[in-house]
Write a protein that holds these residues in place. Structure first.
Motif, mmCIF file in Angstrom:
data_model
loop_
_atom_site.group_PDB
_atom_site.id
_atom_site.type_symbol
_atom_site.label_atom_id
_atom_site.label_comp_id
_atom_site.label_asym_id
_atom_site.label_seq_id
_atom_site.Cartn_x
_atom_site.Cartn_y
_atom_site.Cartn_z
ATOM 1 N N GLY A 182 0.908 -1.153 0.147
ATOM 2 C CA GLY A 182 0.127 0.120 -0.045
ATOM 3 C C GLY A 182 0.944 1.308 0.147
ATOM 4 N N PHE A 183 0.092 2.530 0.297
ATOM 5 C CA PHE A 183 1.020 3.891 -0.017
ATOM 6 C C PHE A 183 0.437 4.623 1.130
ATOM 7 C CE2 PHE A 183 -2.275 3.687 -3.256
ATOM 8 C CZ PHE A 183 -2.913 4.793 -2.996
ATOM 9 N N LYS A 184 1.151 5.679 1.401
ATOM 10 C CA LYS A 184 0.704 6.712 2.286
ATOM 11 C C LYS A 184 0.103 8.064 1.359
ATOM 12 C CE LYS A 184 3.650 6.275 6.356
ATOM 13 N NZ LYS A 184 4.825 6.677 7.089
ATOM 14 N N THR A 185 -0.837 8.599 1.690
ATOM 15 C CA THR A 185 -1.386 9.677 0.928
ATOM 16 C C THR A 185 -1.981 10.859 2.076
ATOM 17 O OG1 THR A 185 -2.990 10.335 -0.697
ATOM 18 C CG2 THR A 185 -3.694 8.814 1.045
ATOM 19 N N ILE A 186 -2.039 11.902 1.625
ATOM 20 C CA ILE A 186 -2.768 13.132 2.433
ATOM 21 C C ILE A 186 -4.237 13.065 2.304
ATOM 22 C CG2 ILE A 186 -2.862 15.528 2.811
ATOM 23 C CD1 ILE A 186 0.187 15.424 1.769
ATOM 24 N N LYS A 187 -4.762 13.130 3.662
ATOM 25 C CA LYS A 187 -6.259 13.347 3.400
ATOM 26 C C LYS A 187 -6.658 14.625 4.394
ATOM 27 C CE LYS A 187 -7.997 10.464 6.991
ATOM 28 N NZ LYS A 187 -8.910 9.245 7.359
ATOM 29 N N TYR A 188 -7.913 15.036 4.212
ATOM 30 C CA TYR A 188 -8.127 16.201 5.016
ATOM 31 C C TYR A 188 -9.366 15.782 5.952
ATOM 32 C CZ TYR A 188 -5.384 19.023 1.876
ATOM 33 O OH TYR A 188 -4.209 19.652 1.215
ATOM 34 N N ASP A 189 -9.228 16.252 7.309
ATOM 35 C CA ASP A 189 -10.184 15.929 8.292
ATOM 36 C C ASP A 189 -11.614 16.771 7.968
ATOM 37 O OD1 ASP A 189 -9.714 18.286 9.578
ATOM 38 O OD2 ASP A 189 -8.656 17.034 11.164
ATOM 39 N N ASP A 190 -12.379 16.678 9.003
ATOM 40 C CA ASP A 190 -13.773 17.553 8.684
ATOM 41 C C ASP A 190 -13.342 19.171 9.160
ATOM 42 O OD1 ASP A 190 -15.155 15.453 8.190
ATOM 43 O OD2 ASP A 190 -15.933 15.321 10.394
ATOM 44 N N ASN A 191 -12.083 19.307 9.864
ATOM 45 C CA ASN A 191 -11.887 20.716 10.147
ATOM 46 C C ASN A 191 -11.002 21.315 8.854
ATOM 47 O OD1 ASN A 191 -13.288 20.757 12.508
ATOM 48 N ND2 ASN A 191 -11.585 19.685 13.595
ATOM 49 N N GLY A 192 -10.576 20.484 7.918
ATOM 50 C CA GLY A 192 -9.576 20.837 6.904
ATOM 51 C C GLY A 192 -8.276 20.857 7.091
ATOM 52 N N GLN A 193 -8.061 20.070 8.265
ATOM 53 C CA GLN A 193 -6.670 19.861 8.452
ATOM 54 C C GLN A 193 -5.967 18.412 7.875
ATOM 55 O OE1 GLN A 193 -4.662 21.790 10.769
ATOM 56 N NE2 GLN A 193 -6.771 23.170 10.623
ATOM 57 N N GLN A 194 -4.737 18.649 7.340
ATOM 58 C CA GLN A 194 -4.019 17.541 6.798
ATOM 59 C C GLN A 194 -3.785 16.322 7.631
ATOM 60 O OE1 GLN A 194 -0.666 18.927 4.484
ATOM 61 N NE2 GLN A 194 -1.753 19.840 2.881
ATOM 62 N N GLN A 195 -3.896 15.244 7.143
ATOM 63 C CA GLN A 195 -3.612 14.113 7.808
ATOM 64 C C GLN A 195 -3.032 12.983 6.941
ATOM 65 O OE1 GLN A 195 -7.246 12.679 9.638
ATOM 66 N NE2 GLN A 195 -7.015 13.730 11.433
ATOM 67 N N ILE A 196 -2.090 12.176 7.342
ATOM 68 C CA ILE A 196 -1.265 11.148 6.592
ATOM 69 C C ILE A 196 -2.069 10.100 6.907
ATOM 70 C CG2 ILE A 196 0.780 9.884 6.185
ATOM 71 C CD1 ILE A 196 1.077 12.699 5.581
ATOM 72 N N ASP A 197 -2.619 9.393 5.583
ATOM 73 C CA ASP A 197 -3.511 8.373 5.511
ATOM 74 C C ASP A 197 -2.748 7.010 4.841
ATOM 75 O OD1 ASP A 197 -5.888 6.758 6.231
ATOM 76 O OD2 ASP A 197 -6.927 7.270 4.463
#
Length: 290
Positions: free
Chosen positions: A94-109
């Protein structure tokens, strides 16, 4: 064509099947028609015992179809990896990607790859052309292939333990350009099955069930064409691709509508690069079709 399994083997397989009835659609008629029925039953025994299965044979001999049929009998979904010289750890894990939470904050997924998904769900992993992968990539999955049934994901440092039902089926074409000799330590983690081209009545059944061709005389000629092409391929005069059952099936489909020699030209001859090989196939076809 479904195979009637011996009672003890059928019982073993049923005990390994998931109880979720959503998988019932997988247990269907049809699938791989073996030249030797024991290949199917023995491979099912190996999978039911939690062993890995390696299918070894020429291109177009039905390895992928056999893998699908085994999964059908086991009532298991399949996650697939198609190997190449560019295959890396991410292709399996698999791989890591960037997603955004409900507050618009970046998270590593982390997006799980086919190996991780198959292990976590207790499903089948199918590795096609495993000997095309770079030798340094495959040791990453050694732990998933032996008694430990675990891998440590270097991308997340997570230790993944396979759920009950996880199995691995792999396939190789030996001697092809771009392939490497399979590491003995890796090969020893598999039960190996030699898969040959089918012929005779098995091939006739396949053509009748999988193609639009219904002229028995024409079907018999295509069966003879297959036998002749396999013989010429074994003599080294044409590539194994020219004797592929997959290509023959395509030719039969086309021959239900267009002249047989044109169908052979489109489905078999035009795939070849060498003019001498093309001429060899045409010569064989000329002896059987007008």
């Amino acid at each position: 064509m479904a195979i009637d399994l011996p009672n003890e083997i059928d019982t073993m397989i049923k005990h390994k099947r998931p109880t979720d009835t959503d998988f019932d659609y997988l247990k269907t008629e049809g699938g791989y028609i073996p030249y030797d029925e024991t290949i199917l039953t023995d491979a099912l025994v190996a999978l039911a015992q939690g062993k890995n299965v390696l299918l070894k044979g020429p291109t177009g001999s039905g390895k992928t179809k056999l893998a699908e049929t085994l999964a059908n009998y086991m009532a298991q979904p399949v996650f697939s990896v198609n190997c190449s010289v560019d295959l890396d750890a991410e292709s399996f894990l698999g791989f890591k990607t960037i997603k955004y939470d409900d507050n618009g904050q970046q998270q590593i997924d982390f997006v799980p790859g086919p190996l991780v998904q198959a292990m976590e769900n207790g499903h089948i992993l199918y590795i096609d052309e495993i000997n095309m992968a770079k030798p340094e990539t495959l040791p990453l999955i050694n732990g998933a292939l032996d008694y430990r049934r675990t891998v440590t994901n270097p991308l997340t440092n997570e230790r993944i333990v396979a759920k009950e039902g996880f199995n691995v089926i792999a396939a190789i074409n030996e001697g092809y350009i771009g392939t490497t000799r399979l590491n003995e330590a890796l090969k020893n983690r598999f039960i190996v099955f030699d898969i040959s081209y089918i012929g005779g009545e098995q091939l006739k059944t396949l053509i009748q069930s999988e193609t639009a061709l219904n002229d028995n005389t024409m079907i018999d000629r295509f069966i003879q064409l297959s036998s002749d092409l396999i013989e010429v391929a074994e003599q080294g005069k044409i590539a194994e691709d020219a004797a592929s059952i997959r290509a023959l099936i395509d030719a039969c489909d086309l021959a239900a509508v267009i002249p047989a020699k044109r169908a052979i030209q489109r489905a078999i001859v035009d795939k070849l690069e060498d003019d001498r090989e093309k001429e060899a196939v045409r010569n064989v076809a000329d002896t059987l079709f007008e």
